[in-house]
Design a protein around this motif. Structure first.
Motif, PDB file in Angstrom:
ATOM      1  N   ARG A  54       7.594  -0.662   0.580  1.00  0.00           N
ATOM      2  CA  ARG A  54       6.450  -1.286   1.061  1.00  0.00           C
ATOM      3  C   ARG A  54       5.993  -0.215   1.978  1.00  0.00           C
ATOM      4  O   ARG A  54       6.455   0.374   3.088  1.00  0.00           O
ATOM      5  N   CYS A  55       4.489   0.029   1.936  1.00  0.00           N
ATOM      6  CA  CYS A  55       3.787   0.959   2.530  1.00  0.00           C
ATOM      7  C   CYS A  55       3.596   0.345   3.990  1.00  0.00           C
ATOM      8  O   CYS A  55       3.171  -0.916   4.241  1.00  0.00           O
ATOM      9  N   PRO A  56       4.003   0.951   5.231  1.00  0.00           N
ATOM     10  CA  PRO A  56       3.744   0.245   6.431  1.00  0.00           C
ATOM     11  C   PRO A  56       2.452   0.140   6.859  1.00  0.00           C
ATOM     12  O   PRO A  56       2.011  -0.664   7.640  1.00  0.00           O
ATOM     13  N   GLN A  57       1.488   1.048   6.427  1.00  0.00           N
ATOM     14  CA  GLN A  57       0.076   0.919   6.932  1.00  0.00           C
ATOM     15  C   GLN A  57      -0.584  -0.043   6.080  1.00  0.00           C
ATOM     16  O   GLN A  57      -1.386  -1.058   6.647  1.00  0.00           O
ATOM     17  N   CYS A  58      -0.506  -0.284   4.797  1.00  0.00           N
ATOM     18  CA  CYS A  58      -1.361  -1.311   3.983  1.00  0.00           C
ATOM     19  C   CYS A  58      -0.720  -2.321   3.333  1.00  0.00           C
ATOM     20  O   CYS A  58      -1.135  -3.191   2.860  1.00  0.00           O
ATOM     21  N   GLY A  59       0.808  -2.222   3.348  1.00  0.00           N
ATOM     22  CA  GLY A  59       1.470  -3.214   2.776  1.00  0.00           C
ATOM     23  C   GLY A  59       1.773  -3.287   1.385  1.00  0.00           C
ATOM     24  O   GLY A  59       2.308  -4.182   0.871  1.00  0.00           O
TER      25      GLY A  59
END
Length: 123
Positions: free
Chosen positions: A105-110
């Motif tokens: 899961r991308c920590p910036q955009c989810g």
């Protein structure tokens, strides 16, 4: 369809140090067979110490490791924990059709996606 690949090269992150102090890092592992799995069930050492099964299985599927003439569970007892973890993951990876993707899961955009697991020390 292409030919089935049954052996895979690897390079241990640290290396197995033998009794003479020589470091063995490059090796070849083959795919596991049903016979390998069945032999584990018959091995008396596993009944006494179930976790020893990992070393027995790895010793069966590692075709070569450096200049060692054979790879035994006793040799593998001397692996550094990082190298043992690497070999376990490498074994799982090649025996699962090379599919070593993990959910991320991308920590910036989810955003959820899958990323291929890259092993340290892999050639």
């Amino acid at each position: 369809m292409g030919e089935l690949q049954t052996t895979f090269n690897f390079v241990l992150p640290k290396g197995l140090v033998d009794a003479e102090g020589k470091v063995h890092r490059q090796g070849v592992m083959r795919l596991a067979t049903a016979k390998d799995e069945l032999s584990l069930q018959k091995d008396h050492r596993i009944r006494q110490e179930p976790v020893y099964g990992v070393l027995i299985m790895l010793s069966r599927v590692i075709v070569s490791l450096g200049e060692l003439s054979s790879v035994t569970p006793e040799n593998l007892e001397n692996l550094f924990t990082r190298d043992l973890a690497y070999l376990r993951e490498f074994y799982n990876r090649i025996n699962q059709q090379g599919n070593a993707e993990i959910p991320v899961r991308c920590p910036q955009c989810g955003h959820n996606f899958r990323e291929e697991l890259v092993l340290s020390g892999e050639s």
